[in-house]
Structures are given as structure tokens and as C-alpha cells.
Design a protein around this motif. Structure first.
Motif, PDB file in Angstrom:
ATOM      1  N   SER A 149     106.962  11.101  63.686  1.00  0.00           N
ATOM      2  CA  SER A 149     106.469  11.122  62.297  1.00  0.00           C
ATOM      3  C   SER A 149     105.552   9.921  62.035  1.00  0.00           C
ATOM      4  N   LYS A 150     105.843   8.789  62.649  1.00  0.00           N
ATOM      5  CA  LYS A 150     104.996   7.603  62.460  1.00  0.00           C
ATOM      6  C   LYS A 150     103.668   7.757  63.188  1.00  0.00           C
ATOM      7  N   HIS A 153     101.736   9.987  60.993  1.00  0.00           N
ATOM      8  CA  HIS A 153     101.328   9.263  59.781  1.00  0.00           C
ATOM      9  C   HIS A 153     100.080   8.421  60.053  1.00  0.00           C
ATOM     10  N   GLU A 156      97.073  10.706  60.403  1.00  0.00           N
ATOM     11  CA  GLU A 156      96.656  11.248  59.100  1.00  0.00           C
ATOM     12  C   GLU A 156      95.950  10.189  58.265  1.00  0.00           C
TER      13      GLU A 156
END
Length: 163
Positions: A149-150, A153, A156
Motif C-alpha cells: 500500500s505504501k 501510495h 500515486e
């Protein structure tokens, strides 16, 4: 980010300290930057809660985004350089990366992952009491979704900043 000890002031201090270190491009020298060691969750991992890895990781995520906030020509050159070292063509372009080609995204994710691993290594020498975390080991003990997820992130945020 909140920790289970409720010590938000410590986390704020820690993130502010490392954001400034990243802004000044002093991550390699982070152990020599003066600061209040008693308020630093990297110097005192117990202040980060029972599992300090998420705090260490978030410090590095923030630092990467300070140093490399957007997908730009310099970052693309670095990703291409990494590709070349592994025997792949160094032919990535902004259009290919933003277009979401699997090969391009895999290389971008690889660059981000390496940046996180390098940053964690640099944090491990911050002080004699700093912990040393390995991404592969952390994935094996259950932090894989957090790490992924990091990585997403950062991608993004870098993508959004170049639009």
C-alpha cells in the motif's frame, strides 16, 4: 499517523525531523543531524508502539516523497538506469509510465521498493538503538499488504504531482 501509545507529539516530532533531513538531502548523514533523541521514535523504537515497523516505514515514505515528489525526467532516468543494470532495455518514457504499461509499472514499483529498502537501511544507523528492518522479512511476518500500500501510495502521489 497515530500510534498505539498515544504519543502523537513524538510521532509529529519524528516526522518533522526526518522531513527536514530529507529536504536537506541528508539521509545518508542522518545520524549526525542534531535533534532531541528523547523525542525521536527512531532513536527510541518503543515510543512508536509495540510494532515500530509501520512508523519506520512511514518516515521513509514521507522522506521519499520529499526527495522525489513527482515522476519527472530525473526519476525516469533513475528507473531506466535500474532497468539497464538488470539487463532490461532502458526505454521507459513518461507516457509509458503514466499509461500504465505492466513492464513500466513493475520497474517503477521496483524503484520505489528499493528506495524504501535503502531508506530503512539508513534509519538503522540513525542511532545505536535504531532498529534494522528488511522489507522481505517484514513481508514474511505479515507486513506485505502495508508495504504494497505504501509503494502504491508513493506511485500515486508521484503520478498526481506530474499531472
Amino acid at each position: 499517523m497515530k500510534n498505539s501509545t498515544g504519543n502523537d507529539e513524538v510521532l509529529h516530532y519524528t516526522f518533522s525531523h526526518f522531513t527536514e533531513i530529507a529536504r536537506q538531502n541528508l539521509m545518508a548523514e542522518n545520524s549526525s543531524v542534531a535533534h532531541d533523541r528523547e523525542r525521536c521514535a527512531i532513536c527510541n523504537p518503543g515510543l512508536a508502539g509495540p510494532d515500530p515497523f509501520p512508523v519506520y516505514l512511514e518516515v521513509i515514505v514521507s522522506s521519499v516523497l520529499v526527495r522525489r515528489p513527482r515522476l519527472d525526467a530525473a526519476l525516469i532516468a533513475d528507473i531506466n538506469s535500474d532497468r539497464e543494470m538488470t539487463g532490461l532495455k532502458s526505454d521507459l518514457t513518461l507516457a509509458r509510465l503514466l499509461g500504465g504499461e505492466k513492464d513500466a509499472l513493475d520497474s517503477w514499483m521496483g524503484w520505489v521498493r528499493e528506495a524504501l529498502a535503502t531508506g530503512l537501511g539508513l534509519l538503522s544507523v540513525h542511532s545505536p538503538t535504531s532498529l534494522d528492518f528488511d522489507l522481505d522479512e517484514q513481508e514474511e511476518i505479515g507486513h506485505g499488504p502495508l508495504i504494497q500500500s505504501k509503494v502504491q501510495h508513493i506511485i500515486e502521489m508521484q503520478k498526481k504531482a506530474c499531472e
